[in-house]
Design a protein around this motif. Sequence first.
Motif: not given
Lengths: 620, 422
Positions: B139-144, B318-325, B327-331
């Motif tokens: 239910f994290n909005p980033f995941t959705i 934060i630092f990978k070449p092509y980050p997206s939401l 990756d944040t949702s995984l963290y």
Amino acid sequence: MALISPTVLALRRDPRLLKLPPYLSALLILVGVVWLCLLPLNEYSRHTYISENALLPGQVHTYFGGSEQNVFNAYKYEVKELAGKPQDEISNKLGEIFKSAGLRSARQKYEYQAAGITYTGENVYAILHAPRGDATEAIVLVAAWTNMDGELNQNGVALTMELARYFKRWSLWSKDIIILITADSRAGPQAWVDAYHDEHISPSVAPLPIKSGALQGVVVVDNALDHHFESIHIVYDGINGQLPNLDLFNTAVSIASGQLGMRVALQRMWKHDDSYRERLQTMLRGMVRQGLGHSSGPHSSFIPYHVDAITLQAVGEGGQDDMAMGRCIESIFRSLNNLLEHFHQSFFFYLLMQADRFVSIGTYLPSAMLVAVNFTIMAIALWIRSGRPPAPKLATTMPEKSSKPEVDVIQKDGMTAIVPKETITIHERQMFIPVSLVVSLHFLGVIPLYIFNNSAFETLPYYFLLFTMVNLVLPTALATFIHHQASLTPQQYLLLHSFSLLLLGMFLATLATLNFSLSLFVGLLSAPLSFIGNPFSGSVEPKDVFPSQLRKTTSSIALQLVSPPVVVSAVCYFWGTNVGEMLAEAAFGWKVNGLWMQVIVWCVWWPAWLAGSVLVSPVL
Amino acid sequence: MVIDRRKALLFGSATTLRLLLFFAFPSLPDLLTGRVEISTPVTSFKRLQEGLFLYTHNVSPYDGGVFHQAPLLLSLFALIPSSLFSPLTSLLYIALDLLCANALIQIAESGEAGSSRLFTSPRNELKWDGIAIGAAYLFNPFTIATCIGRPISVFTNCAILYAIAKAVSGKPMSSILALGLASYLSLYPILLLPPLILLCYDRQARDKKETPPISTFAIKYTSLFFATKVWFLYISNILTGGSWEFISSTYSVQLLLPDLTPNMGLWWYFFIEMFDSFREFFLGVFWLHLGGYVGGLCIRVRRQPLFIITTLLGIFAIFKPYPSLSDTSLYFAMLPLYRHIFPLMRYTFFAMATILYASLLGPAFYYLWIYAGSGNANFFYAITLVWSLGLSEIVADSLFAVLRDEWEVERPEMKGKDVRQI
């Protein structure tokens, strides 16, 4: 960070610091308002200037006049004859006139439905291919058959037709010129510009059979007067408060007043004697227009597509004839023709207080940001307060062995202190209920948003009345419901307030970058939300957190006075319009122009207001 | 088999919500697919569709520099009948999200976060159960938003989570295979190999009592990992008709960053601004910076390998070449496992407020730049800096909290007191 953190940690326990936020917040609001009032002063506003050197406004001689007058009169006669005739006949005649001037013309039918009313019409347009261009760029001359007040734009249409004929004879155009006659001032231009960019809703809006290149600038002519006019009123507000590049506005002003010696008015300020008062009034009118963000003329629809557009409206009774208006447009078009690239220099965010004075975003943005920041500061203060443990029990005269408070020995800068442990630790926060309450309140806003944008015109006033009634009792009902389901602890009470303010501050700060005025108005109207409850107390005892019954009642009444429906009714009363018309206008903007002011009202402002009201509502 | 009712309820409600978003708002998936916050050049669903079209029409998708995704995905998506493409892909992505949540629940239930082989936190009792952690993910909005936007990174995330889940349940073989798949799909998970081997080793040492020395263990599984990779590459070679050109358009794009489409990361703006002669040097520096964390964390937080992985996932976001939401949702999926250190974190409110601010201002500034034309690239870049600041605040703060937690085991008398660097 490692070095400063002990100091910060020590500071944040300072009771004086915790007392500060409400005062700071109030100060920020005050500074924000004062800041706004300072803007019209000479020291804070600037003279307008042309940034784009290629424009060279007023540097060319204008030749429109002389025998053109006779042709103009003939066209004017034709337009008057056509008034009130069926759309098809008008379109045929306009097409014929374009053809006789040697232009290729086309038509576009459209139909929109909003608030149960159908808006239909047909746009007629012609393209003058640039003798020296490659059809990659175009400038547009627009006249609406009826202007914003619904009057027949007889001189405007006739002048446009005549200018089309006149422009055709020149060989110096390096951009295509599109001459567009729309059937009305709001739906027609929107249908045309949507279809020009292939964004139209088919099948109710027809596609355009012929097109040209990227639109570089748009000038709209509006002259419904039956006599000579006195000054030119420049209208420049776009949909959702977006503005055209200031260079276009400056070009028009410098040509009209500098080259042709006409008076220029803006924001319906017919008299402007350059006093502080008038400047402030002009600026505030501009801000109200920007905040509402609705269509203010045929030019408004172009601006969301990043096409800079203005309307030139003839107003007053004076010595300027239609040929002067024609020369003004000729000169503007010669300037636009000079453009080497799309308008990009100058400013897109500005507040005008006079035809030649403005403030740019760097100067005015802080006032809205300060108002938005006040909510964030209160949210942080409430968050910190919510983490504090309940105060240690007062020392009783009866010594109790068992309840000896735990103490900590703190050594700092060579000094030692014994501090009760309770004042240092931070209590774990229970966030689930406050977070879910705030989120669901914000989703609740979808209901009024849907109802007010999808109801028929006749039912809108009743729905509004019903909504106002419901809104009166809703906070109490919700507060009672929450009280019986899960009575809020003092901490949850503070957190609910904190999250609601945090969200509001965040939305308003973001909004300030998109639509400054709307953000400022909503911020000022919600300012009381920062100070409900017991903001000046730092304790988390129930008696200090929950406001007293008297306080609750007065705050509830105060909040009801600034509730969204009450404010909407008050604004309608002040302007002398009826609520139904206002809502129908908003629904039209939503359906046709892509206006999103309602989203801010119902999904940002109203939920924040509701959360605040629930906090101070008496529980039954 | 007894079906856990809470789990069924959680999965059911998450599926319903996603189905509702997919099918009740038909324009939403396309809108989100086009957002730069969700789709990067290497994960975009639109580019996948483009590549798929070329693939099914017997044109090499790797010609032309549009498609940068692994060949195995092509053959997977080519199996979906084109008439039902959109609903079936929606179901596929929903299933992937549920699989991710399932893996997370396994990780949470293993209790590895609170007590590893070498370290048991004194705050071990304070934790959320698996269902709550799964719910926080689903239910994290980033995941959705990621699920609706359908980027390819969801596959990578799922593989990474499975690698961890297998590692904590004492199955090093399948764990390394899953990581091999993850790094086959997007390369950067290769950096997770050292902590994952540590995790597998610790788990096995705890369960079996007698284990081979760590060096033998590491060599064995490192070679297994590379064998897996080679095997995947070989399969891909066969699938693309015996050509190796997919390597240059998939992996070297991630390594060398030729596509500078804006995204939430820090690389694109730097490399737009940079003179070409410095490009190789700074590419080296940026990658070295990203890789440098692996060694440092493996040494410093050796006792909690799962935390190394969590922190690395945050650093990648934060630092990978092509980050997206995604990756944040995984963290943010892994972070709730460390519920017990939350009381030690000091800036949670500020970090969360920063992230919320950035996630509202980001789209607003992107709009001003791209659509309204009244802003410019600096607007959006400034917000990506704020976003990264918020994330790094959380990464640094959680690292501080874990170190503090470990330190309090050694120095119980310092519990609850301020520390000061001298």
